[in-house]
Scaffold this active site. Structure first.
Site, PDB file in Angstrom:
ATOM      1  N   GLY B 323     -38.479 -49.290  39.545  1.00  0.00           N
ATOM      2  CA  GLY B 323     -37.127 -48.809  39.281  1.00  0.00           C
ATOM      3  C   GLY B 323     -37.161 -47.514  38.481  1.00  0.00           C
ATOM      4  CB  SER B 324     -34.730 -46.060  36.156  1.00  0.00           C
ATOM      5  OG  SER B 324     -33.665 -46.348  37.015  1.00  0.00           O
ATOM      6  CG  LEU B 325     -39.370 -48.895  33.755  1.00  0.00           C
ATOM      7  CD1 LEU B 325     -40.339 -50.056  33.734  1.00  0.00           C
ATOM      8  CD2 LEU B 325     -39.085 -48.425  32.352  1.00  0.00           C
TER       9      LEU B 325
END
Lengths: 368, 612
Positions: B323-325
């Site tokens: 995801g956004s990580l």
């Protein structure tokens, strides 16, 4: 090249003794394996017959050439067996945590057995060529020490401490026979004792452990100490005349460990009693004395030394094995030569006996 | 070869003499052997004959105590408790039916199967005990002991049993025991063990098996024909195993597991400056005490067939889309390559069109004009769609690998997974299809094929804040016994170093502080008053819902299609002491679900470590 006198001088007595021992060995293995038939070990005696058959062929083969040929090629042969030892360390088959076998498809070869013979030959050549007779000093023994050290280290590395120990014992028997200065021996032993602690420090933990379990197997109460107790009961319960063929209870109830290899003597002693085991011992004694006689009659030093070396090997293996199964020595895993089960051991011992026979046959023949 | 006159007469004589002496020596040795045989077979023979007929020597194992396991502060986590096993020596039985009848009056056993097993053993190996009931209660034990006379052949064996004090606590990390299998028995490192032994099968129990195991002792006991012990002939004490001190903090571990209660997911807490794992939780979990008893087939099948895989350690073997990580990786790659200008502002209107497809931002109305800092703080997707496309998939993949993804962290707890960083070559190899540009956009926001594990994330965020050092995560502080020299002691293990510009790392770090501490930050709920927390949220789609569809309400999505919630954080941001990575499967938004857990963990940690 081939001389009629060779056949005339063929050592039939030596051959007969070997055949009798072989017959007793197979009979005994049949009994030992009889009890482990349920575990699928019944074919052991059949295989032992095969080993003996091959052994006798090799024995005859070893008599076909003049043993001086061996003298000439002593170093190359020694070198080859060392190379095989190195090869076995690199690509050998690992069984029970040690690497001793070279696998050739159907059969395995144990180069440490070969080196036992070639070391004897090389030492015999070295000392027969030496100018001196006896009173060797330490300095003069440097080269033989090197010759012994190389295979010793390689065999220890496998690790096959039993064979390594035999290499040392046989070599030192030869050196003592050619007579070393007693002072030299004292110096050597004391330096070895002094150096031992330092050597010990440099060993890895697992190597130390291995040596300790080799020298003090009784520290393992469920292993070797148990084996000795059971072996003594087996031998002792044989009494004068034994329990009879196939009737050994210790054997039948699996109380005896490795009954077909290291403890084969105990199986025999239980079933044939003091009469049988003493007879077996006398048979070996006769074999050894006969061979020593061959050494006496050999026409040259090389022959004498080779025979003495081989006899020393047989003698010490027998003495150590019987002492260990009767509880006189710790169990160090040295089989009874010719009697216990094992292809490599039977074949190499027969090859060595062939060499002795070779010396025996050529004792009257002088080549021009 | 010419004959050499090797032997002149004097020499011959010398050797003849030596050979004669040799002969005497041989005769003496043979004499000794003969005397020994005489002694054994004739003098003591009768005694040995009786022993061989009536007596037998029983070998009893004295099992070693397995080493204990403690947490980093010396709190005991795992020890051993005695457990009693009921056995029968078939040879010593007087009347099988009678025995089983008597036994059934005393304790609960299955008469028929027990009888069958004893009958089998009678034929095969009558001297070795058959074990018929494990884990006797004190009560049962007392009843048997008082009735030993009426049940000849019955023996009781005490065996230490592994006991996990807190049940499920750190079960995945500590691991469990199981009966040694055939393959292990043949291996050198198990040479101390025998069939029937319990050895480490998983986790630390397996990893440190050789130290925990100890050395078995033994007894040679002489036993008469009726099975009575006559005397101990020989014995050797067992040597207990070494203790293992973990880097785990028991309280933090408990908190982490409580936070995962009734959720599926993983939490890993690490010291960024050394790689010591402070907590490692994976949910759902299991109770290793069940294994120590010797699990029955049903129990095992229940565990294995559970659709939530309780045996899997999600921290190291759970692979998830980041995801956004993953935007942090893209940001670092873009900065290093000079593609991203941190001051450049990009307009985000809530979606981005590329090659005829619309890529949505998580925020429907868009973020307006954003620079890198705001793009990370608010987790703007459009910004990273654009940047990702500019950087290119192969460059992103190159940086991701350099930063420590796509390979195991080397924790060595068994079954660690490497994750997956896709690039053009990989796609061609794996799918026999060329890379599509649109996929780069998905990768840039942490979707598509990309997979990472929680432990990789905690290592990543640790490295970002410790100056770029990749430490190997470790769980063992030291091994040894009290008051003895330690066998092994924790040492930080540097496995890699980020070769990045310091100012680029600073930019990203500042943005992560913003994520938690700025008004629009997605990680607000991890904020603490006393300590500055820095972190990043992530929400990973489990399946790509068709982009064109109307956005659906979270609660309307079936559970298994809900997004995974991520949060990775360190604290304090200036000089980080603790790093966490949290993953809640199907939890929804990272900022809402995972960030508060991080806050609790930090709070607990900083409350415990009192300032000196």
């Amino acid at each position: 090249m081939f001389d009629r006198r060779l056949i005339h001088n063929f050592d039939w007595i030596l051959l007969s003794v070997l055949i009798i021992i072989g017959f007793m060995s197979v009979l005994n293995l049949y009994s030992a394996a009889y009890s482990i038939r349920s575990m699928g070990g019944s074919q052991i005696y059949v295989r032992q017959i095969c080993w003996y058959a091959i052994g006798f062929l090799i024995l005859l083969l070893m008599t076909t050439f003049d043993y001086h040929l061996l003298e000439r090629f002593a170093y190359p042969l020694f070198f080859v067996s060392l190379v095989l030892l190195v090869v076995v360390l690199k690509i050998g088959k690992v069984t029970h945590g040690s690497q001793r076998w070279l696998s050739f498809g159907y059969f395995n070869v144990q180069p440490s057995e070969m080196v036992k013979i070639s070391l004897v030959v090389v030492l015999a050549k070295y000392f027969s060529k030496a100018e001196k007779i006896g009173d060797y000093r330490l300095r003069e023994l440097l080269r033989p020490f090197m010759l012994i050290a190389i295979p010793f280290v390689l065999v220890v590395d496998q690790p096959d401490l039993g064979t390594a120990l035999m290499l040392l014992i046989v070599s030192f028997s030869i050196i003592i026979f050619v007579k070393v200065n007693w002072k030299s021996i004292l110096i050597f032993l004391s330096t070895a004792l002094l150096a031992a602690p330092f050597f010990w420090i440099t060993l890895q933990e697992y190597q130390k452990k291995r040596i300790i379990t080799f020298l003090r197997p009784d520290l393992d109460p469920l292993g070797a100490a148990y084996h000795v107790t059971q072996s003594k009961i087996a031998i002792g319960s044989g009494l004068l005349r034994g329990k009879g063929f196939l009737k050994g209870t210790q054997t039948r109830l699996h109380f005896l460990p490795e009954q077909h290899t290291d403890f084969s003597f105990s199986v025999f002693a239980e079933e044939w009693g003091f009469v049988g085991s003493a007879m077996l011992l006398f048979l070996y004694l006769f074999l050894i004395l006969w061979c020593l006689n061959i050494a006496k009659n050999s026409k040259d030093k090389f022959g004498t030394f080779v025979v003495v070396g081989i006899v020393a090997s047989i003698f010490w293996q027998l003495a150590i094995n019987v002492s260990m199964v009767t509880g006189l020595l710790p169990v160090v895993g040295i089989p009874l030569p010719l009697f216990g089960y094992g292809g490599s051991s039977v074949i190499s011992t027969m090859a060595a006996m062939g060499l002795i026979m070779n010396v025996s046959m050529r004792r009257f023949i002088f080549q021009e | 070869m010419a004959w050499r006159p090797d032997f002149d007469t004097s020499e011959t004589e010398i050797y003849q003499k030596r050979l004669t002496r040799l002969t005497y020596f041989v005769l003496i040795v043979f004499g000794v052997l003969l005397v020994r045989l005489w002694f054994l077979q004739i003098i003591n023979g009768a005694k040995y004959r009786i022993q061989s007929e009536n007596n037998r020597i029983d070998l009893r194992d004295v099992l070693p105590f397995r080493g204990l396991i403690f947490d980093r502060d010396g709190q005991l986590l795992v020890d051993n408790r005695p457990s009693f096993i009921l056995g029968v020596v078939p040879e010593d039985i007087r009347g099988l039916d009678c025995l089983i009848g008597n036994l059934r009056r005393l304790i609960e056993i299955d008469g028929i199967s027990t009888k069958k097993r004893i009958e089998e053993a009678l034929k095969r190996d009558p001297f070795n005990p058959v074990y018929i009931k494990k884990g006797l209660t004190r009560d049962e034990l007392a009843r048997i002991e008082t009735n030993t006379l009426s049940i000849p052949g019955v023996i009781i064996k005490a065996k230490p049993k592994r006991h996990y004090l807190y049940g499920t606590l750190a079960a995945h990390l500590i691991g469990y025991l199981g009966e040694i299998d055939r393959e292990q028995l043949n291996r050198e490192e198990y040479k101390e063990n025998k069939p029937g032994d319990f050895v480490g099968k998983f986790g630390v129990e397996k990893k440190w098996q050789r130290y925990l195991n100890g050395m078995r002792g033994g007894q040679q006991v002489e036993i008469d024909a009726s099975g009575r012990r006559l005397r101990v002939l020989y014995q050797k004490a067992a040597e207990p195993g070494f203790n293992v001190y973990l880097t785990i903090d028991r309280d933090l571990q408990m908190l982490a597991e409580r936070s995962l209660y009734d959720k599926e997911g993983a939490i890993v807490v690490m010291k960024p400056g050394s790689g010591e794992i402070l907590a490692m939780a994976s949910s759902p979990t299991f109770d290793p005490n069940g294994f120590a008893k010797g699990m029955d087939k049903k129990g095992w099948e229940r565990l294995v067939s559970n659709r939530y895989f309780p045996l899997q350690n999600r921290v190291i073997s759970g692979q998830y889309p980041p995801g956004s990580l993953f935007k942090l990786v893209v940001a670092l790659a873009g900065l290093e390559e000079g593609v991203i200008d941190p001051n450049e502002k990009i307009f985000c209107g809530g979606s981005y069109s590329f090659k005829g497809r619309v890529y949505r931002d998580w925020k429907e109305e868009g973020h307006g004009y954003v620079d890198l800092h705001r793009a990370i703080v608010e987790s703007c997707d459009v910004y990273f769609y654009k940047m990702g496309q500019k950087i290119g998939i192969d460059t992103i993949a190159k940086y991701a690998k350099r930063l420590g993804f796509n390979c195991e962290t080397g924790l060595q707890l068994g079954d660690e997974k490497p994750g997956l960083i896709p690039d053009r070559a990989w796609k061609l190899r794996r799918w026999h299809a060329p890379w599509e540009e649109g996929e780069t956009l998905s990768v840039a926001v942490g979707q598509s094929f990309t997979l990472i594990t929680p432990v990789q994330i905690v290592r990543f965020i640790s490295a970002l804040f410790n100056g770029g050092i990749l430490f190997r995560p470790q769980v063992t502080k030291w091994i040894g016994r009290m008051n003895e020299e330690r066998i092994s002691e924790f040492k930080p293990d540097l496995t890699g170093y980020w070769d990045l510009k310091r100012e680029n790392m600073e930019l990203v770090k500042r943005a992560l502080i913003g994520v938690v501490n700025e008004p629009h930050g997605t990680g607000k709920r991890a904020r603490l008053d006393r300590t500055r927390v820095a972190g990043k949220t992530g929400t990973a789609q489990v399946i790509a819902l068709p982009q064109e569809e109307e956005s659906v309400q979270e609660r309307d999505v079936p559970y298994r299609f809900r997004d995974h919630a991520w949060f990775a954080a360190v604290a304090p941001a200036e000089n980080p002491e603790i790093a966490v990575a949290i993953l809640i499967e199907h939890g929804g938004l990272g900022g809402a679900v995972a960030a508060p857990i991080a806050r609790d963990l930090f709070e607990s940690y900083f409350n415990k470590v009192k300032p000196l």
